[in-house]
Structures are given as structure tokens and as C-alpha cells.
Enzyme design. Structure first.
Site, short mmCIF file in Angstrom:
data_model
loop_
_atom_site.label_atom_id
_atom_site.label_comp_id
_atom_site.label_asym_id
_atom_site.label_seq_id
_atom_site.Cartn_x
_atom_site.Cartn_y
_atom_site.Cartn_z
N TYR A 117 -56.01 76.60 -18.75
CA TYR A 117 -55.04 77.54 -18.18
C TYR A 117 -53.64 77.11 -18.59
CZ TYR A 117 -51.91 79.79 -14.87
OH TYR A 117 -50.88 80.50 -14.33
N GLU A 205 -48.33 84.01 -18.80
CA GLU A 205 -49.59 83.39 -18.39
C GLU A 205 -50.64 83.62 -19.46
OE1 GLU A 205 -51.80 83.12 -14.20
OE2 GLU A 205 -52.08 85.09 -15.15
#
Length: 330
Positions: A117, A205
Site C-alpha cells: 500500500y 493513493e
């Protein structure tokens, strides 16, 4: 301002941030042609809407159809695209009303070794942008923060320089990367942080950020939001706005210089000042009510702006009352 995944990845490419090969499709035939053009044994067909959870989401018209699917032929790509395009995709983030899919991204399949991530946000505690990474790629970062906060790694981003090399290497070691993966991550993060700063982003993101079996680092996903107050510096970015993905009342309010966000309650709010508006909403909740909106008319609102604010609030059929809270000193 939010943009679609395919738009984010095009900006990533221009910033030399590695992304998979992908082709935009707006018809089933274009999806089939994209599969053939990519030339691999597998591809991924991805719905393009401003919401997360697309892979687990389903369509109102086709309950068995997912919003992101793996296909192994041009025929499969075309068949899935036919069910997806024009249909309403419901995900955890869209609510029950869902969003209609008008565009698809057909992307090459990859040999994935690991999923990580990566996110960059403006953080008040750090006083600027902060880079976050985790080994828990593919999961919602909110769940990781709630149950395994120690798995979220953070590094502040210098607003003049970006991310320093030693910071990237520290993250790579903590993530368990080795060999050429370390240098590849360093380059990836350096370019991504520079993109964040140069574009006046408020959030970037990548979930998941993948490590391939050959050691490459690629952005398998891409979510980007820009600071609305800085868009005057970025005419190219303004052209990426998709008004069909936004609440029409919020768009109309923005055209009148009003800050408006629709909520699920039944008490409308008309306030001047963002902080006062937030406090007003908190007070409504404290006393058992539910605010129907956030609305900041600003300190110098004219009669026509206030009139439009009332019209927007009252156009919501759920609104039963309006609380006006005006501070006279602004």
C-alpha cells in the site's frame, strides 16, 4: 477535485511513475480490441467511477457481475464490458444508489509477487505531506489503521525537495524488499512525491502497489484528489473533471462560490465559516439530530448567494428544517 483511475495513470506516466499498460474503452467492441492490442494471455477490465471497492462491487442490472474482472480472451472482455457499460455499479463507497459506469480501463495482466500500500496525504500532525506505506496492500487502509496500526509506515515529505533517498531506502528495508526492488521503490517514491507536490495534490493513493516477480514496482491502482484552491494554476488538470461523477447540488453550489457537501440527515445548515459550520454540525449531532449538509457561504456572501444557498438546501426532499448560524464578525 477527484479524477478517474485511467486519468491518474496517464498523469503518472507523464511523471515517469511506472504503471501497467492500459487502454480506455467506451464500448464492448473497444474492450475486445483493447484485449487484442495488449497481446497478453490475460487482462483486467476495470469499471471507472469515483469510488473505491469496485472489485467487490456488483451491478444493479447484473448482480453476478463484478466491477473489476479478469478476462482471458477478447470475447470475455467484450461480454463483460457489455454488462458493465451503462449499468449502475454499487460499492461500499457509492451507497445503495450506486454510480453508472460509462468508461472502462482494460489493463495488462501482471505476474505479481507482492501487494503493498502507498498513500500521500496532507497531514496536520506533520505540518505538510506525509507518505504512508504498508505491507497490507489490497486492504482498506482504514481497517489496517484500526486493527494493525503498527503495520503503517510514515515518512514526512519535504515540500521543497520531496522524499530523500534515505527515507525511501528505510521504507524499502522495513517492507522487506531486497535486491533491485529497493532501488526500484526509491525511484518510484521519488517520482510520485514530486508529482504530488508539482500537481498540488491533496491525496494520492496506490492500493495495491505491486512488486512483480521480476522485481519491478508498478501502480496497479491510482486515486488522486487535487486541492481545489490551487486549480487556477493547473488548467490541464481542470479539464479532467467529470461532472457526471459529482453531486449536481455540490457542482451548482461551487459555481456560486459556496462550499456545499450533501449528507444524509434532515436538518439543513446555512453557516458562514468552515469551522463554525463543522461546530454547528457537531452540535446538531450532540443533541440527537442529523445534519443534511455542510454549507459555508463564506464571509462576504451577497444576497443572491444566500438565496441560492437556501434554494439548494430546500431542494433536498429530506430536509425538514434549516438551522441558520451566522457569525457577524467575519
Amino acid at each position: 477535485m477527484k479524477i478517474h483511475e485511467y486519468q491518474a495513470k496517464q498523469l503518472f506516466r507523464e511523471a515517469q511513475v511506472p504503471v501497467p499498460q492500459g487502454i480506455v474503452a467506451k464500448t464492448p467492441a473497444e474492450a475486445a480490441a483493447a484485449f487484442k492490442q495488449l497481446g497478453g494471455a490475460i487482462a483486467v477490465v476495470k469499471s471507472q467511477i469515483h469510488a473505491g471497492g469496485r472489485g467487490k462491487g456488483t451491478f444493479k442490472e447484473h448482480p453476478q457481475q463484478r466491477g473489476v474482472v479478469l478476462v482471458r480472451s477478447a470475447e470475455e472482455a467484450e461480454q463483460n464490458a457489455a454488462r458493465m457499460l451503462g449499468s449502475v455499479l454499487v460499492t461500499k463507497q457509492t451507497g445503495d444508489e450506486g454510480k453508472q459506469v460509462q468508461t472502462l480501463l482494460v489493463e495488462q495482466g501482471l505476474e505479481i509477487a507482492r501487494e503493498l500500500y502507498m498513500g500521500i496525504v496532507v497531514d496536520r500532525e506533520f505540518g505538510g505531506p506525509v507518505l504512508m506505506m504498508s505491507t497490507e496492500g489490497g486492504m482498506e487502509i482504514e481497517e489496517v489503521a484500526a486493527h494493525s496500526p503498527e503495520k503503517i509506515l510514515k515518512e514526512p515529505v519535504d515540500i521543497d525537495y520531496g522524499l530523500f533517498a534515505y527515507q525511501a531506502r528505510n521504507l524499502a528495508f522495513k517492507l522487506g524488499l531486497e535486491g533491485p526492488q529497493i532501488k526500484n521503490l526509491e525511484l518510484f517514491l521519488n517520482r510520485m512525491c514530486k508529482f504530488f507536490l508539482a500537481s498540488d495534490s491533496s491525496m494520492v493513493e496506490v492500493n495495491p502497489l505491486v512488486v512483480t516477480k521480476s522485481g519491478d514496482i508498478l501502480a496497479l491502482d491510482g486515486k488522486v484528489s487535487f486541492d481545489d484552491n490551487a486549480l487556477f494554476r493547473h488548467e490541464k488538470l481542470k479539464a479532467l473533471r467529470d461532472l457526471s461523477e459529482e453531486n449536481p447540488f455540490e457542482v451548482e453550489a461551487g459555481d456560486w462560490g459556496l462550499s456545499f457537501v450533501k449528507l444524509e440527515g434532515n436538518i439543513g445548515c446555512l453557516v458562514n465559516g468552515a469551522g463554525l459550520a463543522m461546530s454547528t454540525m457537531d452540535l446538531i449531532k450532540l443533541h440527537g439530530g442529523l445534519p443534511a449538509n455542510f454549507l459555508d457561504v463564506g464571509g462576504g456572501a451577497k444576497v443572491d448567494q444566500v438565496t441560492k444557498a437556501f434554494q439548494i438546501i430546500l431542494s433536498d426532499k429530506n430536509v425538514k428544517a434549516v438551522l441558520v448560524n451566522i457569525f457577524g464578525g467575519i
